[in-house]
Structures are given as structure tokens and as C-alpha cells.
Motif scaffolding. Structure first.
Motif, PDB file in Angstrom:
ATOM      1  N   LEU A  62       5.481   1.316  -9.529  1.00  0.00           N
ATOM      2  CA  LEU A  62       4.186   0.646  -9.719  1.00  0.00           C
ATOM      3  C   LEU A  62       4.380  -0.780 -10.244  1.00  0.00           C
ATOM      4  N   ALA A  63       5.222  -0.935 -11.252  1.00  0.00           N
ATOM      5  CA  ALA A  63       5.456  -2.263 -11.835  1.00  0.00           C
ATOM      6  C   ALA A  63       6.079  -3.210 -10.816  1.00  0.00           C
ATOM      7  N   MET A  64       7.082  -2.748 -10.079  1.00  0.00           N
ATOM      8  CA  MET A  64       7.747  -3.620  -9.107  1.00  0.00           C
ATOM      9  C   MET A  64       6.826  -3.954  -7.932  1.00  0.00           C
ATOM     10  N   THR A  65       5.961  -3.025  -7.565  1.00  0.00           N
ATOM     11  CA  THR A  65       4.992  -3.310  -6.504  1.00  0.00           C
ATOM     12  C   THR A  65       4.001  -4.361  -6.986  1.00  0.00           C
ATOM     13  N   PHE A  66       3.512  -4.196  -8.202  1.00  0.00           N
ATOM     14  CA  PHE A  66       2.570  -5.146  -8.776  1.00  0.00           C
ATOM     15  C   PHE A  66       3.189  -6.542  -8.874  1.00  0.00           C
ATOM     16  N   VAL A  80       0.846  -1.202   0.000  1.00  0.00           N
ATOM     17  CA  VAL A  80       0.000   0.000   0.000  1.00  0.00           C
ATOM     18  C   VAL A  80       0.881   1.252   0.000  1.00  0.00           C
ATOM     19  N   ALA A  81       1.923   1.244   0.817  1.00  0.00           N
ATOM     20  CA  ALA A  81       2.832   2.400   0.872  1.00  0.00           C
ATOM     21  C   ALA A  81       3.509   2.631  -0.475  1.00  0.00           C
ATOM     22  N   THR A  82       3.959   1.556  -1.123  1.00  0.00           N
ATOM     23  CA  THR A  82       4.636   1.748  -2.403  1.00  0.00           C
ATOM     24  C   THR A  82       3.659   2.096  -3.527  1.00  0.00           C
ATOM     25  N   TYR A  83       2.414   1.616  -3.449  1.00  0.00           N
ATOM     26  CA  TYR A  83       1.408   2.089  -4.409  1.00  0.00           C
ATOM     27  C   TYR A  83       1.190   3.593  -4.224  1.00  0.00           C
ATOM     28  N   VAL A 140       3.456   5.764  -3.069  1.00  0.00           N
ATOM     29  CA  VAL A 140       4.645   6.423  -3.608  1.00  0.00           C
ATOM     30  C   VAL A 140       4.565   6.491  -5.128  1.00  0.00           C
ATOM     31  N   SER A 141       4.197   5.383  -5.768  1.00  0.00           N
ATOM     32  CA  SER A 141       4.111   5.385  -7.231  1.00  0.00           C
ATOM     33  C   SER A 141       3.054   6.363  -7.715  1.00  0.00           C
ATOM     34  N   SER A 142       1.934   6.434  -7.026  1.00  0.00           N
ATOM     35  CA  SER A 142       0.868   7.376  -7.417  1.00  0.00           C
ATOM     36  C   SER A 142       1.346   8.817  -7.333  1.00  0.00           C
ATOM     37  N   LEU A 143       2.039   9.152  -6.252  1.00  0.00           N
ATOM     38  CA  LEU A 143       2.548  10.519  -6.090  1.00  0.00           C
ATOM     39  C   LEU A 143       3.604  10.850  -7.138  1.00  0.00           C
ATOM     40  N   LEU A 144       4.480   9.900  -7.434  1.00  0.00           N
ATOM     41  CA  LEU A 144       5.504  10.143  -8.452  1.00  0.00           C
ATOM     42  C   LEU A 144       4.877  10.326  -9.832  1.00  0.00           C
ATOM     43  N   ILE A 145       3.934   9.464 -10.176  1.00  0.00           N
ATOM     44  CA  ILE A 145       3.278   9.580 -11.485  1.00  0.00           C
ATOM     45  C   ILE A 145       2.496  10.894 -11.567  1.00  0.00           C
ATOM     46  N   TYR A 146       1.778  11.229 -10.518  1.00  0.00           N
ATOM     47  CA  TYR A 146       1.010  12.480 -10.498  1.00  0.00           C
ATOM     48  C   TYR A 146       1.941  13.678 -10.687  1.00  0.00           C
ATOM     49  N   SER A 147       3.040  13.716  -9.932  1.00  0.00           N
ATOM     50  CA  SER A 147       3.947  14.856 -10.057  1.00  0.00           C
ATOM     51  C   SER A 147       4.583  14.901 -11.438  1.00  0.00           C
ATOM     52  N   GLY A 148       4.838  13.732 -12.019  1.00  0.00           N
ATOM     53  CA  GLY A 148       5.404  13.698 -13.357  1.00  0.00           C
ATOM     54  C   GLY A 148       4.458  14.234 -14.409  1.00  0.00           C
ATOM     55  N   VAL A 149       3.219  13.835 -14.326  1.00  0.00           N
ATOM     56  CA  VAL A 149       2.232  14.289 -15.312  1.00  0.00           C
ATOM     57  C   VAL A 149       1.966  15.784 -15.154  1.00  0.00           C
ATOM     58  N   VAL A 150       1.697  16.231 -13.935  1.00  0.00           N
ATOM     59  CA  VAL A 150       1.388  17.647 -13.719  1.00  0.00           C
ATOM     60  C   VAL A 150       2.606  18.526 -14.008  1.00  0.00           C
ATOM     61  N   GLY A 151       3.760  18.137 -13.486  1.00  0.00           N
ATOM     62  CA  GLY A 151       4.959  18.958 -13.636  1.00  0.00           C
ATOM     63  C   GLY A 151       5.525  18.996 -15.035  1.00  0.00           C
ATOM     64  N   ALA A 152       5.336  17.938 -15.790  1.00  0.00           N
ATOM     65  CA  ALA A 152       5.894  17.896 -17.142  1.00  0.00           C
ATOM     66  C   ALA A 152       4.904  18.355 -18.206  1.00  0.00           C
ATOM     67  N   TYR A 153       3.618  18.108 -17.992  1.00  0.00           N
ATOM     68  CA  TYR A 153       2.651  18.341 -19.067  1.00  0.00           C
ATOM     69  C   TYR A 153       1.552  19.346 -18.762  1.00  0.00           C
ATOM     70  N   ILE A 154       1.142  19.467 -17.524  1.00  0.00           N
ATOM     71  CA  ILE A 154      -0.038  20.288 -17.224  1.00  0.00           C
ATOM     72  C   ILE A 154       0.338  21.670 -16.717  1.00  0.00           C
ATOM     73  N   ASP A 155       1.196  21.749 -15.705  1.00  0.00           N
ATOM     74  CA  ASP A 155       1.513  23.045 -15.097  1.00  0.00           C
ATOM     75  C   ASP A 155       2.954  23.087 -14.589  1.00  0.00           C
ATOM     76  N   PRO A 156       3.942  23.094 -15.501  1.00  0.00           N
ATOM     77  CA  PRO A 156       5.333  23.110 -15.043  1.00  0.00           C
ATOM     78  C   PRO A 156       5.667  24.313 -14.165  1.00  0.00           C
ATOM     79  N   LEU A 157       5.172  25.489 -14.498  1.00  0.00           N
ATOM     80  CA  LEU A 157       5.489  26.675 -13.697  1.00  0.00           C
ATOM     81  C   LEU A 157       4.893  26.572 -12.299  1.00  0.00           C
TER      82      LEU A 157
END
Length: 133
Positions: A72-76, A16-19, A21-38
Motif C-alpha cells: 500500500l505504501a509503495m503504491t501510494f 489499481v492492481a497493486t491497491y 493486492v494490498s487490500s487482500l493482503l491486509i484483509y487476510s492478515g487482519v482476519v487470519g491473525a485476529y478475527i478467525d485464525p482457525l
């Protein structure tokens, strides 16, 4: 072991903890790279950043996206020891580097937040490495 007991077992809590962590990393990657970098670079700890200064920030959040997919993959796959080694390396690489950027920047803020993330990564990595497969 009862249903609730099995759900609350040590390996399941780690999953659960690593899921998370993966969710937060993916979320920050999507938002920071594609939606709102500034907006993301300002939340990262550089509140005075301009659009011109934030142009390379998607590189940092893009690494989060890749790391989140790996976690996510390694947790799965229940590869806890490998995941622990990865988080140990990731914590040192990203956690210390991010903290140094903020510490060295004249308007940098939030070093404590990044050091907390580093501490969480180190703790979780130790638990994963020592956990039963």
C-alpha cells in the motif's frame, strides 16, 4: 489524453492492481491473525485443522498484514520498480512456501490456488519492474 484515457493508462491500471493486492493482503492478515485464525487456516487449504494446530497460523497471516502495508505504501508513493522487486521476492518466499506446506500435508488442499497467486505475483512484479516511473 482525455480523462478516461488517462484513467485507463498502463501505470494507473498497475496502481489499481497493486491497491487490490494490498487490500487482500491486509484483509487476510487482519482476519487470519485476529478475527478467525482457525477459519482462515481451513480456507488456506488445511480443512481438518484444529484450534491447537492453528495456533501458529497468525504468524503466516501477520506477515500478510505487514506485506500489505508495504505494498500500500509503495503504491501510494508510486515506487513501482521497488514494489515489483518486493512482489518478486514475496511471490517466491510466500507463494512457494505456502504451496509446499499444502503439498506436504496429508490433508492439504488448494495448492493450485496458491500457485495461481504465485503466478499473479510474478506477472505483476515483471510489469511493475518494466513500467515507466
Amino acid at each position: 489524453m482525455s480523462g478516461l484515457g488517462a484513467l485507463l493508462s498502463y501505470p494507473n491500471i498497475l496502481d489499481v492492481a497493486t491497491y487490490g493486492v494490498s487490500s487482500l493482503l491486509i484483509y487476510s492478515g487482519v482476519v487470519g491473525a485476529y478475527i478467525d485464525p482457525l477459519g482462515w487456516v481451513r480456507g488456506f487449504g488445511l480443512p481438518t485443522a484444529t484450534a491447537e494446530q492453528a495456533v501458529l497460523f497468525p504468524c503466516a497471516t501477520g506477515r500478510n498484514l505487514g506485506a500489505g502495508c508495504f505494498v500500500l505504501a509503495m503504491t501510494f508513493l508510486r515506487e513501482r520498480k521497488l514494489l515489483g522487486i518486493f512482489l518478486l521476492c514475496w511471490g517466491f518466499g510466500a507463494g512457494i512456501a505456502d504451496s509446499k506446506v499444502l503439498y506436504d500435508h496429508p490433508q492439504g488442499q488448494g495448492v493450485g490456488k496458491h500457485m495461481l497467486s504465485f503466478t499473479i505475483c510474478m506477472t505483476l512484479s515483471a510489469l511493475l519492474i518494466s513500467s515507466p516511473q
